[in-house]
Design a protein around this motif. Structure first.
Motif, PDB file in Angstrom:
ATOM      1  N   VAL A  79     -19.273  22.039 -10.152  1.00  0.00           N
ATOM      2  CA  VAL A  79     -19.591  21.068 -11.196  1.00  0.00           C
ATOM      3  C   VAL A  79     -18.312  20.631 -11.904  1.00  0.00           C
ATOM      4  CG1 VAL A  79     -21.968  21.786 -11.570  1.00  0.00           C
ATOM      5  CG2 VAL A  79     -20.115  22.951 -12.779  1.00  0.00           C
ATOM      6  N   ASN A  80     -17.332  20.232 -11.121  1.00  0.00           N
ATOM      7  CA  ASN A  80     -16.124  19.659 -11.705  1.00  0.00           C
ATOM      8  C   ASN A  80     -15.654  18.505 -10.827  1.00  0.00           C
ATOM      9  OD1 ASN A  80     -14.178  20.568  -9.662  1.00  0.00           O
ATOM     10  ND2 ASN A  80     -14.447  22.611 -10.521  1.00  0.00           N
ATOM     11  N   ILE A  81     -14.667  17.778 -11.309  1.00  0.00           N
ATOM     12  CA  ILE A  81     -14.186  16.600 -10.577  1.00  0.00           C
ATOM     13  C   ILE A  81     -12.841  16.855  -9.923  1.00  0.00           C
ATOM     14  CG2 ILE A  81     -15.480  15.028 -12.060  1.00  0.00           C
ATOM     15  CD1 ILE A  81     -12.690  14.320 -13.348  1.00  0.00           C
ATOM     16  N   ASP A  82     -12.484  18.106  -9.709  1.00  0.00           N
ATOM     17  CA  ASP A  82     -11.185  18.433  -9.125  1.00  0.00           C
ATOM     18  C   ASP A  82     -11.004  17.724  -7.787  1.00  0.00           C
ATOM     19  OD1 ASP A  82     -11.030  20.007 -11.343  1.00  0.00           O
ATOM     20  OD2 ASP A  82     -10.788  21.901 -10.277  1.00  0.00           O
ATOM     21  N   GLU A  83      -9.811  17.175  -7.614  1.00  0.00           N
ATOM     22  CA  GLU A  83      -9.526  16.365  -6.422  1.00  0.00           C
ATOM     23  C   GLU A  83      -8.021  16.236  -6.270  1.00  0.00           C
ATOM     24  OE1 GLU A  83      -9.968  11.631  -5.265  1.00  0.00           O
ATOM     25  OE2 GLU A  83     -11.438  12.526  -6.617  1.00  0.00           O
ATOM     26  N   TYR A  84      -7.567  16.117  -5.044  1.00  0.00           N
ATOM     27  CA  TYR A  84      -6.157  15.793  -4.818  1.00  0.00           C
ATOM     28  C   TYR A  84      -6.008  14.955  -3.571  1.00  0.00           C
ATOM     29  CZ  TYR A  84      -5.569  19.386  -1.128  1.00  0.00           C
ATOM     30  OH  TYR A  84      -5.650  20.130   0.026  1.00  0.00           O
ATOM     31  N   GLY A  85      -4.901  14.262  -3.508  1.00  0.00           N
ATOM     32  CA  GLY A  85      -4.570  13.476  -2.331  1.00  0.00           C
ATOM     33  C   GLY A  85      -3.073  13.521  -2.088  1.00  0.00           C
ATOM     34  N   VAL A  86      -2.695  13.711  -0.840  1.00  0.00           N
ATOM     35  CA  VAL A  86      -1.292  13.664  -0.426  1.00  0.00           C
ATOM     36  C   VAL A  86      -1.193  12.585   0.643  1.00  0.00           C
ATOM     37  CG1 VAL A  86       0.649  14.924   0.588  1.00  0.00           C
ATOM     38  CG2 VAL A  86      -1.020  16.145  -0.841  1.00  0.00           C
ATOM     39  N   PHE A  87      -0.318  11.633   0.430  1.00  0.00           N
ATOM     40  CA  PHE A  87      -0.166  10.506   1.344  1.00  0.00           C
ATOM     41  C   PHE A  87       1.290  10.408   1.786  1.00  0.00           C
ATOM     42  CE2 PHE A  87      -3.948   9.797  -0.972  1.00  0.00           C
ATOM     43  CZ  PHE A  87      -4.780   9.031  -0.172  1.00  0.00           C
ATOM     44  N   ARG A  88       1.457  10.218   3.079  1.00  0.00           N
ATOM     45  CA  ARG A  88       2.803  10.060   3.646  1.00  0.00           C
ATOM     46  C   ARG A  88       3.062   8.568   3.795  1.00  0.00           C
ATOM     47  NH1 ARG A  88       7.134   9.851   5.844  1.00  0.00           N
ATOM     48  NH2 ARG A  88       8.278  11.216   7.185  1.00  0.00           N
ATOM     49  N   THR A  89       4.228   8.139   3.319  1.00  0.00           N
ATOM     50  CA  THR A  89       4.615   6.747   3.475  1.00  0.00           C
ATOM     51  C   THR A  89       4.819   6.459   4.961  1.00  0.00           C
ATOM     52  OG1 THR A  89       5.722   6.836   1.338  1.00  0.00           O
ATOM     53  CG2 THR A  89       6.325   5.017   2.782  1.00  0.00           C
ATOM     54  N   PRO A  90       4.300   5.337   5.454  1.00  0.00           N
ATOM     55  CA  PRO A  90       4.497   5.023   6.874  1.00  0.00           C
ATOM     56  C   PRO A  90       5.975   4.818   7.207  1.00  0.00           C
ATOM     57  CG  PRO A  90       3.401   3.205   5.744  1.00  0.00           C
ATOM     58  CD  PRO A  90       3.543   4.322   4.759  1.00  0.00           C
ATOM     59  N   GLU A  91       6.290   4.947   8.477  1.00  0.00           N
ATOM     60  CA  GLU A  91       7.679   4.892   8.963  1.00  0.00           C
ATOM     61  C   GLU A  91       8.486   3.755   8.356  1.00  0.00           C
ATOM     62  OE1 GLU A  91      10.726   6.648  10.969  1.00  0.00           O
ATOM     63  OE2 GLU A  91       8.662   7.373  11.014  1.00  0.00           O
ATOM     64  N   ASN A  92       7.983   2.537   8.398  1.00  0.00           N
ATOM     65  CA  ASN A  92       8.715   1.386   7.859  1.00  0.00           C
ATOM     66  C   ASN A  92       8.086   0.872   6.569  1.00  0.00           C
ATOM     67  OD1 ASN A  92      10.674   1.239   9.951  1.00  0.00           O
ATOM     68  ND2 ASN A  92       9.102   0.384  11.298  1.00  0.00           N
ATOM     69  N   GLY A  93       7.329   1.720   5.907  1.00  0.00           N
ATOM     70  CA  GLY A  93       6.637   1.315   4.689  1.00  0.00           C
ATOM     71  C   GLY A  93       7.458   1.573   3.444  1.00  0.00           C
ATOM     72  N   LYS A  94       6.915   1.108   2.336  1.00  0.00           N
ATOM     73  CA  LYS A  94       7.571   1.294   1.040  1.00  0.00           C
ATOM     74  C   LYS A  94       6.785   2.306   0.217  1.00  0.00           C
ATOM     75  CE  LYS A  94       8.159  -2.638  -0.982  1.00  0.00           C
ATOM     76  NZ  LYS A  94       8.244  -4.034  -1.428  1.00  0.00           N
ATOM     77  N   VAL A  95       7.501   3.243  -0.348  1.00  0.00           N
ATOM     78  CA  VAL A  95       6.881   4.255  -1.194  1.00  0.00           C
ATOM     79  C   VAL A  95       6.141   3.590  -2.350  1.00  0.00           C
ATOM     80  CG1 VAL A  95       7.359   6.196  -2.745  1.00  0.00           C
ATOM     81  CG2 VAL A  95       8.538   6.046  -0.561  1.00  0.00           C
ATOM     82  N   SER A  96       6.724   2.537  -2.888  1.00  0.00           N
ATOM     83  CA  SER A  96       6.107   1.857  -4.031  1.00  0.00           C
ATOM     84  C   SER A  96       4.723   1.297  -3.670  1.00  0.00           C
ATOM     85  CB  SER A  96       7.014   0.752  -4.563  1.00  0.00           C
ATOM     86  OG  SER A  96       7.260  -0.222  -3.569  1.00  0.00           O
ATOM     87  N   ASP A  97       4.530   0.862  -2.425  1.00  0.00           N
ATOM     88  CA  ASP A  97       3.217   0.361  -2.010  1.00  0.00           C
ATOM     89  C   ASP A  97       2.181   1.476  -2.019  1.00  0.00           C
ATOM     90  OD1 ASP A  97       4.315  -2.152  -1.654  1.00  0.00           O
ATOM     91  OD2 ASP A  97       4.437  -1.995   0.534  1.00  0.00           O
ATOM     92  N   VAL A  98       2.571   2.655  -1.543  1.00  0.00           N
ATOM     93  CA  VAL A  98       1.656   3.809  -1.533  1.00  0.00           C
ATOM     94  C   VAL A  98       1.351   4.227  -2.968  1.00  0.00           C
ATOM     95  CG1 VAL A  98       1.335   6.189  -0.773  1.00  0.00           C
ATOM     96  CG2 VAL A  98       2.499   4.546   0.731  1.00  0.00           C
ATOM     97  N   LYS A  99       2.382   4.291  -3.788  1.00  0.00           N
ATOM     98  CA  LYS A  99       2.196   4.671  -5.197  1.00  0.00           C
ATOM     99  C   LYS A  99       1.262   3.686  -5.897  1.00  0.00           C
ATOM    100  CE  LYS A  99       4.639   5.920  -9.360  1.00  0.00           C
ATOM    101  NZ  LYS A  99       5.259   5.219 -10.425  1.00  0.00           N
ATOM    102  N   ASP A 100       1.492   2.408  -5.700  1.00  0.00           N
ATOM    103  CA  ASP A 100       0.637   1.388  -6.325  1.00  0.00           C
ATOM    104  C   ASP A 100      -0.817   1.517  -5.871  1.00  0.00           C
ATOM    105  OD1 ASP A 100       2.892   0.389  -7.591  1.00  0.00           O
ATOM    106  OD2 ASP A 100       3.098  -1.348  -6.260  1.00  0.00           O
ATOM    107  N   ALA A 101      -1.027   1.783  -4.592  1.00  0.00           N
ATOM    108  CA  ALA A 101      -2.382   1.937  -4.066  1.00  0.00           C
ATOM    109  C   ALA A 101      -3.093   3.112  -4.731  1.00  0.00           C
ATOM    110  CB  ALA A 101      -2.341   2.123  -2.549  1.00  0.00           C
ATOM    111  N   LEU A 102      -2.388   4.235  -4.891  1.00  0.00           N
ATOM    112  CA  LEU A 102      -3.011   5.412  -5.507  1.00  0.00           C
ATOM    113  C   LEU A 102      -3.223   5.218  -7.000  1.00  0.00           C
ATOM    114  CD1 LEU A 102      -1.285   8.302  -3.541  1.00  0.00           C
ATOM    115  CD2 LEU A 102      -3.499   7.209  -3.147  1.00  0.00           C
ATOM    116  N   GLU A 103      -2.307   4.540  -7.655  1.00  0.00           N
ATOM    117  CA  GLU A 103      -2.525   4.231  -9.075  1.00  0.00           C
ATOM    118  C   GLU A 103      -3.739   3.319  -9.242  1.00  0.00           C
ATOM    119  OE1 GLU A 103       1.356   2.844 -10.253  1.00  0.00           O
ATOM    120  OE2 GLU A 103       1.948   4.866 -10.889  1.00  0.00           O
ATOM    121  N   GLY A 104      -3.921   2.400  -8.300  1.00  0.00           N
ATOM    122  CA  GLY A 104      -5.107   1.544  -8.317  1.00  0.00           C
ATOM    123  C   GLY A 104      -6.381   2.349  -8.150  1.00  0.00           C
TER     124      GLY A 104
END
Length: 160
Positions: A79-104
């Motif tokens: 009965v809690n909302i505990d959650e986590y996610g770990v995402f690897r930036t794609p080979e030619n991707g931008k970290v900022s895009d992954v960060k923005d997606a998770l912040e969204g």
């Protein structure tokens, strides 16, 4: 004149040395299974269920193919909302895009929160944040002490 040139050369060499020493400070070769083992031990892994690509696209509104790998686990038994996610930036991707997606995603969770639904858990979501560790981007929804311990553990895993 020769002394000025010598000093300039020494300063240039020391600057070059500093720049080389300040390169990437995190490893980028850690398998997601390592994160799962460490984070699950902090967050009560027996109560966490790993989410599939359907959850990533449906509930999180993210494209699973836009990451170089990921793991998302949430509490499916308690009965809690505990959650986590770990995402690897794609080979030619931008970290900022992954960060923005998770912040969204975290914004989506906050915006859709119902006040009457487990009000004691809401501070966990309010304090959740996205952290970047080199090529890896992480979020944790948990109590303050667990969240900070997870971030410290991840830092240890990834330190060069």
């Amino acid at each position: 004149m020769k002394i000025n040139r010598l000093l300039a050369a020494l300063l240039l060499l020391s600057l070059l040395f500093c720049l080389c020493a300040c390169g990437a400070k995190y490893r980028d070769d850690v398998p997601l299974s390592r994160f799962i083992a460490v984070i699950d031990s902090r967050m009560g892994g027996d109560d966490l269920a790993e989410m599939n690509s359907g959850y990533i696209s449906g509930a999180m509104h993210l494209d699973p193919n836009s990451f170089g790998g990921y793991v998302v686990k949430l509490n499916a038994k308690g009965v809690n909302i505990d959650e986590y996610g770990v995402f690897r930036t794609p080979e030619n991707g931008k970290v900022s895009d992954v960060k923005d997606a998770l912040e969204g995603y975290l914004k989506l969770r906050r915006d859709s929160w119902m006040k009457e639904y487990m009000p004691e858990e809401k501070p966990k979501l309010d304090k959740a944040e996205v952290k970047v560790y080199g090529a890896y981007v992480l979020y944790v929804i948990a109590s303050d002490d667990i969240r900070e311990a997870v971030y410290q553990d991840v830092e240890k895993i990834l330190k060069k």
